[in-house]
Motif scaffolding. Structure first.
Motif, PDB file in Angstrom:
ATOM      1  N   ILE A  80     -13.346   2.781  -2.171  1.00 13.38           N
ATOM      2  CA  ILE A  80     -13.699   3.889  -0.429  1.00 13.38           C
ATOM      3  C   ILE A  80     -14.520   4.795  -0.778  1.00 13.38           C
ATOM      4  N   ASN A 117     -11.387   0.441   1.645  1.00 13.02           N
ATOM      5  CA  ASN A 117     -12.079   0.934   2.672  1.00 13.02           C
ATOM      6  C   ASN A 117     -11.368   1.984   3.969  1.00 13.02           C
ATOM      7  N   ASN A 118      -9.921   1.307   4.367  1.00 18.46           N
ATOM      8  CA  ASN A 118      -9.362   1.335   5.781  1.00 18.46           C
ATOM      9  C   ASN A 118      -7.578   0.413   5.315  1.00 18.46           C
ATOM     10  N   MET A 119      -6.451   1.268   5.857  1.00 20.10           N
ATOM     11  CA  MET A 119      -5.766   0.798   5.543  1.00 20.10           C
ATOM     12  C   MET A 119      -5.293  -0.062   6.223  1.00 20.10           C
ATOM     13  N   SER A 120      -6.253  -0.764   7.173  1.00 24.75           N
ATOM     14  CA  SER A 120      -5.767  -1.923   8.915  1.00 24.75           C
ATOM     15  C   SER A 120      -5.376  -2.720   8.363  1.00 24.75           C
ATOM     16  N   TYR A 123      -7.547  -5.838   9.836  1.00 23.26           N
ATOM     17  CA  TYR A 123      -8.612  -5.876   8.520  1.00 23.26           C
ATOM     18  C   TYR A 123      -8.390  -6.920   7.457  1.00 23.26           C
ATOM     19  N   GLU A 149      -6.404   4.055  -0.668  1.00 22.67           N
ATOM     20  CA  GLU A 149      -5.986   3.191  -0.524  1.00 22.67           C
ATOM     21  C   GLU A 149      -7.077   1.711  -0.693  1.00 22.67           C
TER      22      GLU A 149
END
Ligand code: PA5
Length: 446
Positions: A80, A117-120, A123, A149
């Motif tokens: 990230i 690079n996200n916590m979705s 995704y 992350e």
């Protein structure tokens, strides 16, 4: 390969004397960078990377990149901020725009996908669906080795890989770039026997593109990293002197001086504009570099980016006619690698026959000039960085140009361009809300 900086369209707002007045201070900070003194002096390692990069590691990166290309369909790159944006920018710039739709023999390099690079949930879950039947390797990048992350993504994807290939084979498919001795990632890599690469102690995340952080994913995707380093070396040589042969400031420090002078005139936002869609993530990398380096102590230019001509149909109105508190920096690429000629049609039904025989890049270059002139006439100070071509060498130059300009800009602003104390605040709140041991309960109404 010659880059040029045109600042003539800022002189309605600042004057040459203001820039000259900054020169003595620029000289002091130039010496600080060279002699590794002053504020943030323990994070100046990036400045010598083009000439001092560890050659053994560089060779190991190339060897591993070839191995990944032969072994895998997909390299999942976990990281990230500075641990992903440089590689993402380069890969977007040099990969085929429609890589996924190309036939196999037209693909050069492996498909690089980014995670951590996200916590979705969507995704990561979609990513695992998509790579289920593919041959996969994992490249985990974290200087601290503790960032939430990427750590969560690695925990989940490590399990995915181990279930897919078994414990032993997974060890040949997981690579780590982290601190040379500290951090949980380093301990895990040593315990499991993963191949590791080092982020030097004195290179901060957003200044780390020219280490294994950026170079390994770039090389795996087919980018010629030797040329990238050569371009960075060109910039290193050019900016090791404060002045050019004609006694003007080098273009890197000139850019820093102009943006600082504009900031003092109330131009608080900088828009980085380009006319090539493949530059979108370069804009994201640049935003992190400048935003995280300068935005502190209640100061800093707010960096935004626009991709033209697409965004002329969304942001163009504001830039032309809205509040005049920003300036614009254009990256203008002189030539295109690919040429598409515009033909003639019978009856000229779309009225475009006047473009017959012209190529699309020519039309795009007129869109750039038309936009530059319109924004300048709309009272936007405009800087133009003329880039000769989109090549690996030019990319290396561009990275080093902005890194050094950012360091100088931060110094001129009176901040430490190499720390990021503000990034901790959301993490502390999040850990508190998640009940992480050692974190006090968060009271919103405090
Ligand atoms: O520039 C920086 O230092 C940050 O953006 C970091 O790169 C980012 O927070 C990721 O940190 P790490 O590499 O320690 O996981």
């Amino acid at each position: 390969m010659k880059f040029e900086l045109d600042i003539s369209k800022t002189f309605n707002f600042i004057n040459e004397k203001e820039l000259t007045n900054l020169e003595p201070v620029i000289k002091v900070y130039h010496d600080f960078i060279n002699s590794k003194q002053g504020v943030g002096n323990d994070f100046l390692g990036w400045s010598n990377l083009p000439v001092e990069y560890n050659e053994d590691e560089f060779e190991r990166i190339k060897i591993l990149a070839d191995k990944i290309k032969n072994k895998c369909d997909v390299l999942v790159n976990i990281g990230i901020g500075g641990s992903y944006l440089g590689a993402k920018a380069a890969i977007e710039l040099f990969s085929h725009s429609f890589f996924d739709l190309l036939k196999g023999d037209k693909k050069n390099g492996v498909k690089v996908i980014f995670a951590g690079n996200n916590m979705s949930s969507k995704y990561l879950s979609d990513l695992m669906d998509a790579i289920e039947d593919k041959d996969v390797c994992l490249n985990v990048i974290s200087k601290s080795g503790t960032t939430t992350e990427p750590a969560i993504a690695f925990r989940i994807l490590k399990d995915f890989i181990e279930r897919k290939y078994g414990l032993q084979e997974s060890k040949n498919r997981i690579f780590i770039t982290t601190d040379k001795e500290k951090g949980t990632l380093k301990s895990l890599a040593d315990k499991e026997g993963y191949e590791t690469f080092v982020i030097p102690d004195d290179v901060g995340g957003r200044y780390s593109v020219l280490t294994a952080v950026g170079l390994l994913p770039m090389a795996a995707s087919g980018i010629d990293i030797t040329s990238v380093m050569e371009g960075a070396r060109d910039a290193y040589d050019e900016f090791s002197k404060i002045y050019c042969e004609d006694s003007s400031l080098n273009i890197c420090y000139k850019y820093a001086a102009v943006r600082n002078s504009l900031y003092r005139k109330g131009k608080l936002i900088e828009v980085l504009s380009n006319f090539e869609p493949s530059f979108q993530y370069f804009g994201e990398w640049w935003k992190q570099l400048f935003g995280e380096s300068e935005g502190k102590d209640g100061k800093g230019i707010f960096p935004v980016s626009c991709n033209f001509s697409t965004d002329l149909h969304s942001m163009g109105q504001y830039i032309q006619d809205g509040l005049r508190n920003f300036f614009e920096t254009f990256i203008n690429v002189a030539k295109s690698e690919k040429i598409i000629e515009i033909g003639e049609i019978e009856g000229n039904i779309d009225g475009l026959n006047f473009l017959k025989g012209k190529n699309l890049h020519y039309v795009n270059s007129k869109a750039f000039l038309g936009t530059l002139y319109a924004h300048y006439k709309g009272n936007v100070p405009c800087i133009v960085l003329n880039m000769p071509e989109v090549s690996e060498r030019a990319f290396g130059y561009l990275i080093y140009f902005f890194e050094k300009a950012c360091a100088m800009s931060g110094f001129l602003l009176g901040v430490n361009p190499f720390d990021q104390p503000g990034v901790e605040n959301y993490k502390n709140n999040m850990f508190s809300l998640l009940g992480k041991p050692g974190y006090a309960k968060l009271e919103f109404n405090e």
